[in-house]
Write an enzyme that holds these catalytic residues in place. Structure first.
Site, short mmCIF file in Angstrom:
data_model
loop_
_atom_site.label_atom_id
_atom_site.label_comp_id
_atom_site.label_asym_id
_atom_site.label_seq_id
_atom_site.Cartn_x
_atom_site.Cartn_y
_atom_site.Cartn_z
N ASP A 196 0.81 -1.22 0.00
CA ASP A 196 0.00 0.00 0.00
C ASP A 196 0.84 1.26 0.00
O ASP A 196 2.06 1.22 0.18
CB ASP A 196 -0.97 0.00 1.21
CG ASP A 196 -0.33 -0.57 2.47
OD1 ASP A 196 0.90 -0.55 2.58
OD2 ASP A 196 -1.07 -1.03 3.36
N ASN A 214 -7.62 -2.91 14.28
CA ASN A 214 -9.01 -3.19 13.88
C ASN A 214 -9.11 -4.39 12.93
O ASN A 214 -10.16 -4.63 12.35
CB ASN A 214 -9.62 -1.95 13.21
CG ASN A 214 -8.90 -1.54 11.93
OD1 ASN A 214 -7.96 -2.22 11.49
ND2 ASN A 214 -9.32 -0.44 11.33
C1 F6R Z 1 1.42 -1.47 6.12
C2 F6R Z 1 0.13 -2.14 6.20
C3 F6R Z 1 -0.68 -2.13 7.46
C4 F6R Z 1 0.13 -2.40 8.72
C5 F6R Z 1 -0.76 -2.34 9.95
C6 F6R Z 1 0.02 -2.56 11.23
O1 F6R Z 1 1.99 -1.63 4.84
O2 F6R Z 1 -0.28 -2.68 5.24
O3 F6R Z 1 -1.69 -3.08 7.35
O4 F6R Z 1 0.74 -3.65 8.62
O5 F6R Z 1 -1.40 -1.12 10.02
O6 F6R Z 1 0.88 -1.48 11.42
P1 F6R Z 1 1.99 -1.50 12.56
O7 F6R Z 1 2.96 -2.58 12.18
O8 F6R Z 1 2.62 -0.14 12.48
O9 F6R Z 1 1.30 -1.79 13.83
#
Ligand code: F6R
Length: 242
Positions: A67, A136
């Site tokens: 993303d 979430n």
């Molecule tokens: C990032 C992504 C998100 C993160 C998720 C967890 O490329 O696709 O789905 O993996 O928001 O983020 P963290 O690791 O910062 O808790």
């Protein structure tokens, strides 16, 4: 689904890197699906170390990220392109021209989404997809809602995600409200998936992964339909799994 519970984030990073490395060793031309955020930083450090010791060679790999924020310049400190360069690509022997991140500045974003899905097809699909998970239950930026999308698409980030990601920006107002994200179809077509999660904030979402139920309220529950998922979580993130 294979579950590995680790004592802490450090052990999680080591084990996830081992799992990921196996694919690169087995298939030097592997297509690597990559994620950003706090979770993979430790694992990326491990991969960098393995590359420095010549245990791993990324020279023939291609990568494709999940993303990107809409509206952020690739050079912006918080763009996912910049994150990948800083935390991984600048330190391993991957050919940067073979690393793909959606272009959040594309004039025609719909077309960018289509091109991104075509790119994944052209590459022959993803050999190993690394995933974090939102508090979430989002994977990539597939946010909870009434419906989920199969292909790469434009998404409005939920308040929960904006709040969670505000920690990387000077203020919450600077967090982009929209992103381009690979859809559930692209993720589910990956040959292998490694999901990592650390900390109590992820416990509820992780519980859903082992609930036997699939719901758009927790998009990650879809992963229960995949044949080869390894979930690596620390004790805090695992604490609600029955
Ligand atoms: C990032 C992504 C998100 C993160 C998720 C967890 O490329 O696709 O789905 O993996 O928001 O983020 P963290 O690791 O910062 O808790």
């Amino acid at each position: 689904m294979k579950l590995i519970v680790t004592k802490n984030y450090e052990e999680l990073s080591k084990i996830a890197a081992e799992e990921f490395a196996k694919v690169v060793i087995e298939k030097p031309t592997a297509v690597l699906g990559l994620a950003t955020g706090g979770s993979p930083i430790g694992m990326y450090k491990e991969l960098i170390a393995k590359c420095e010791n010549k245990e791993l060679d990324f020279s023939k790999c291609t990568s494709i990220n999940l993303d990107e924020y809409i509206g952020l310049n690739p050079e912006h400190e918080q763009s996912y392109r910049n994150f990948m360069n800083t935390n991984l690509f600048n330190h391993i022997n991957i050919d940067k021209t073979k690393t793909f991140v959606p272009n959040g500045l594309a004039k025609n974003l719909e077309e960018e989404c289509k091109n991104y899905d075509n790119k994944i097809e052209e590459l022959g699909g993803i050999d190993v997809q690394l995933l974090g998970i939102g508090n979430n239950g989002h994977i990539a930026f597939n946010e909870p809602g009434d419906e989920l999308s199969a292909g790469t698409h434009i998404i409005s980030l939920t308040e929960s995600t904006i709040e969670a990601n505000a920690r990387f920006f000077d203020s919450i107002d600077e967090v982009p409200r929209k992103a381009l994200t690979m859809g559930l179809g692209g993720i589910m077509k990956a040959k292998k998936i490694i999901l990592i999660a650390s900390g109590e904030g992820k416990a509820e979402a992780i519980k859903g992964l082992f609930s036997g139920k699939i719901t758009t309220d927790n998009p990650a529950t879809m992963l229960q339909m995949h044949r080869d998922v390894v979930v690596v979580v620390d004790e805090a993130a695992a604490k609600l799994i029955k």
